[in-house]
Design an enzyme around this catalytic site. Structure first.
Site: not given
Length: 362
Positions: A50, A76
């Site tokens: 990301e 996460c």
């Protein structure tokens, strides 16, 4: 190609790079579906997919405010070696996150999606979930079962022989099959063999027929520490870990002087405790364990129900008397055999690649 398909292709590029972290890809699209950022997980301690995609978009002068992030694994939500990806997506102003599958890591396991939703971000999941899980099958195994995904690789003749009676096995299959086998070595966090194979074949067990960033850990099951200090496996790039049952001091010292790490792991029978070894490898961050061993160790792994997948290369030749793929049994009834299901059958040159899993494994 849909954005999630492209994200999955990016994630595949993290094979041999991101261990022990999962292989993750991310694509960011602006309104209308235009791709403005791409990224994949880097080496452990480096940026996740990301963050790489956000950086890519910004490097091209693109605004990610109101954009959609397509990611193959739930972002996460915890501090590990890097800050949470959820925070990066929230701070960037992402409006929507499409994730393929939930992260099995207990530190995440839905908490990432919950944090995004709490910040007002729309979260959807499920597209290409099976493919994303398959790509990280070892990571799921380690997180959910506490042991790696065990893949047993063997090259055999049409009559099932993995070597001649004298131990000669090089080469049963052709060059295309051997190169494909190195792609599976590249997938693995560790490649395992037994001391019998070290003595018979003197293999290196590194990845050299395909390009890779990381070399897998090489693991030897050697109850009596009979690995020669001049074995080629100790010369190949990367680390070597030897599991022993009764390590003799002089032999241990000689192998440690060659850079090998010795891990005593005795079972009550005086052999290496294989289930305990797998738990230890999981604790060391090994997601996929690639086994290239002889018929005896293969038989022990099969007998103890520790093999998740069989990767078999079959050559169109007959060898007659010789060593079998896995020495276990004898069985008294056909129904006592290990029932498998074929996952795929693929031709490589003159040989066939068969991938099969026990019926009890999804």
């Amino acid at each position: 190609m849909s954005p999630m398909h492209e994200a999955l292709a990016l994630a595949q590029g993290a094979i041999g790079l991101s261990e022990p972290n999962p292989r993750v890809g991310c694509v960011i699209t602006a309104a209308g579906g235009r791709v403005i950022g791409r990224g994949r997980t880097q080496q452990a301690g480096g940026p996740h997919a990301e963050v790489m995609a956000l950086r890519d978009a910004r490097s091209h002068g693109e605004s990610v405010g109101g954009a959609t992030a397509w990611v193959t694994l739930e972002p996460c939500s915890h501090f590990g070696r890097t800050p949470p990806c959820c925070d990066a997506l929230i701070e960037a102003g992402i409006a929507r996150v499409a994730m393929a599958v939930q992260d099995p890591n207990p530190l995440v396991a839905g908490q990432g999606a919950a944090r995004l939703r709490a910040a007002g971000i729309e979260v959807v999941e499920g597209e290409l979930a099976d493919a994303a899980r398959e790509l990280n099958i070892g990571f799921f195994a380690r997180m959910q079962r506490g042991r790696p995904w065990v893949r047993l690789k063997a090259a055999v003749s049409l009559d099932g022989r993995s070597a001649l009676n004298n131990g000669v096995s090089q080469w049963i299959t052709g060059a295309p099959a051997r190169a494909d086998g190195h792609l599976f070595r590249k997938r693995a966090g560790a490649v395992l063999t037994g001391v019998g194979t070290v003595l018979d074949d003197d293999p290196r067990l590194d990845v050299r027929l395909v390009e890779t960033v990381l070399q897998p850990l090489r693991v030897i099951v050697d109850s009596k520490l009979e690995t020669p200090p001049n074995a080629r496996i100790l010369d190949a790039p990367g680390s070597v870990l030897i599991y022993a049952a009764a390590p003799e001091v002089a032999r241990r010292t000689a192998l440690e002087a060659r850079g090998a790490q010795i891990a005593p792991m005795p079972s009550p029978t005086g052999k290496v405790d294989l289930p305990a070894m797998l738990a230890d490898l999981a604790a060391r961050g090994i997601n996929e364990l690639h086994v290239e061993a002889g018929h005896k160790l293969n038989g022990s792994l099969v007998r103890e129900g520790l093999v998740d997948e069989f990767l078999i290369y079959m050559a169109p030749k007959l060898l007659g008397a010789g060593r079998e793929l896995a020495a276990f049994g004898p069985l008294e009834r056909l129904q006592d055999g290990l029932a498998l299901r074929f996952v795929s059958v693929t031709r490589f040159g003159d040989d066939l690649r068969l991938i099969a899993r026990p019926e009890t494994i999804g």
